[in-house]
Design an enzyme around this catalytic site. Sequence first.
Site, PDB file in Angstrom:
ATOM      1  N   TYR A  38       0.666  -1.505  -0.074  1.00 26.43           N
ATOM      2  CA  TYR A  38       0.142  -0.047   0.152  1.00 26.43           C
ATOM      3  C   TYR A  38       1.059   1.606   0.090  1.00 26.43           C
ATOM      4  CZ  TYR A  38      -4.137   2.445   0.881  1.00 26.43           C
ATOM      5  OH  TYR A  38      -5.232   3.178   0.691  1.00 26.43           O
ATOM      6  N   LYS A  93     -20.420 -20.250 -10.804  1.00 29.36           N
ATOM      7  CA  LYS A  93     -19.206 -20.521 -11.499  1.00 29.36           C
ATOM      8  C   LYS A  93     -17.557 -19.704 -11.104  1.00 29.36           C
ATOM      9  CE  LYS A  93     -20.326 -20.397 -15.416  1.00 29.36           C
ATOM     10  NZ  LYS A  93     -21.027 -20.592 -16.792  1.00 29.36           N
ATOM     11  N   GLU A 135     -23.649 -14.076 -17.064  1.00 26.13           N
ATOM     12  CA  GLU A 135     -24.882 -15.384 -17.170  1.00 26.13           C
ATOM     13  C   GLU A 135     -25.723 -15.169 -16.140  1.00 26.13           C
ATOM     14  OE1 GLU A 135     -23.603 -19.637 -16.086  1.00 26.13           O
ATOM     15  OE2 GLU A 135     -22.619 -18.231 -16.846  1.00 26.13           O
ATOM     16  N   ASP A 136     -26.598 -15.928 -16.936  1.00 30.87           N
ATOM     17  CA  ASP A 136     -28.494 -16.027 -16.143  1.00 30.87           C
ATOM     18  C   ASP A 136     -29.168 -14.992 -16.687  1.00 30.87           C
ATOM     19  OD1 ASP A 136     -27.743 -17.986 -15.581  1.00 30.87           O
ATOM     20  OD2 ASP A 136     -27.586 -18.540 -13.730  1.00 30.87           O
ATOM     21  N   ASP A 161     -24.457 -18.835 -21.653  1.00 27.64           N
ATOM     22  CA  ASP A 161     -25.177 -20.047 -21.796  1.00 27.64           C
ATOM     23  C   ASP A 161     -25.794 -19.884 -23.618  1.00 27.64           C
ATOM     24  OD1 ASP A 161     -26.534 -20.207 -19.342  1.00 27.64           O
ATOM     25  OD2 ASP A 161     -26.771 -17.765 -19.526  1.00 27.64           O
ATOM     26  N   ALA A 196     -31.345 -18.228 -25.639  1.00 23.52           N
ATOM     27  CA  ALA A 196     -30.416 -18.019 -26.117  1.00 23.52           C
ATOM     28  C   ALA A 196     -29.133 -19.014 -26.054  1.00 23.52           C
ATOM     29  CB  ALA A 196     -29.822 -17.588 -24.330  1.00 23.52           C
ATOM     30  N   ASN A 285     -32.746 -30.005 -18.305  1.00 23.63           N
ATOM     31  CA  ASN A 285     -31.874 -29.364 -16.472  1.00 23.63           C
ATOM     32  C   ASN A 285     -33.125 -29.139 -15.129  1.00 23.63           C
ATOM     33  OD1 ASN A 285     -29.735 -31.777 -16.389  1.00 23.63           O
ATOM     34  ND2 ASN A 285     -28.899 -29.940 -16.966  1.00 23.63           N
TER      35      ASN A 285
END
Length: 419
Positions: A38, A93, A135-136, A161, A196, A285
Amino acid sequence: MSELEKNALAYHQFPQAGKIATQITKPTETEGDLALAYTPGVAVPVLKIAENPDDAYLYTNKGNLVAVITDGTAVLGLGNVGPLAGKPVMEGKAVLFKRFANVDVFDISVASPSAEAFIETVTQIAPTFGGINLEDIRGPECFGIEEALIEKLDIPVFHDDQHGTAIVVAAGILNALEIQEKNLHDVRIVCLGAGAAGIASMKLLIALGVPKAHILMVDRQGVIYDGRTDLSTYKAEFAHDTTARTLDDAMKDADVFIGVSGANLVTAAQIASMAPKPIVFALSNPNPEIDPALARSVRDDLILATGRSDYPNQVNNVLCFPYIFRGALDVRARCINEAMKVAAVMGIRKLAKLPILDSVRRAYKRELASGFGVDYILPTPLDPRLLEIVPALVAQAAIDSGVARLPYPAHYPKVENGE
């Protein structure tokens, strides 16, 4: 509460909440260490980066850091559960990125009132990262979001996806066609699900050589045909002049079925009506479009894949996304383009044809197939050779297509003629 539910909650809660944490990579034991970590020492790289932004790759973790970002609108098969409820998946993920390709991740859940606001948020935070994994995010917004971010940013943006699914589907389809002795340019394909994953998978198969005219896409209203007035621009691209209107119509004499839709939407009669040696990818799924036992009861000549790990031929995105980002990051690619996606397809496809390692067999409770064949068209996620093969091909494709900013990594295996 089931045993699985109890175990899942305990796994996420103990011994500490969540699945990821920050790791310090430099010594911090002395006063001198802290002065470098720092103030005042940190000012030196700050000034270097201010003078030359690319130096961020030398002095920060940017070059190995990916943002996994969601708005929580399409989480797994659970729907619009919101950004906070989507966080366990984003942490998951992150675990997969780190476990399989040593890519660091910040998981980010964005409470966004609109696609435009989401795009602006990601654009503003992008300097921190070497890549963005979307994602999603529900369709059709996900298409416009990805397109806008690719245009705005000079780092890889990848909606898993869409493209992760497409890459693994394409690798499996190519290997299945080889086993069934069918030609990519001749087969007729039915895709149930025009979101998608379905649209991206069909686009990649077309890029690989499937004539668009040989693909029938089916959504909740039936076959996507010329003349339907309820189609988005993304669906309309796949509209055909056809008399087929229902899934029954579409399935008759089809060579390939790809389901990215919902459970139990396909009947035994529809599978029976397919062409000889059919290929069935029932990827919903946790429950596929048709029960595998039912499908096999009416067709003993089929190759069947699902999204589940307890059946042969699992189509799992983890075969792709850690490794395509590994290759992209290691040559500092500006994007993930079609050439890189095709390279990933070929790498995954190639690995399925290699002998299965004993260590891989020991990692599975179920018995794996003897090797490449009807019950082994894709490698397993636990095959360590994915890290050796796929990133190397992706990196070379990035270089060959002109989107890499670094040369081929010296520690990578030699790649010749795309092999």
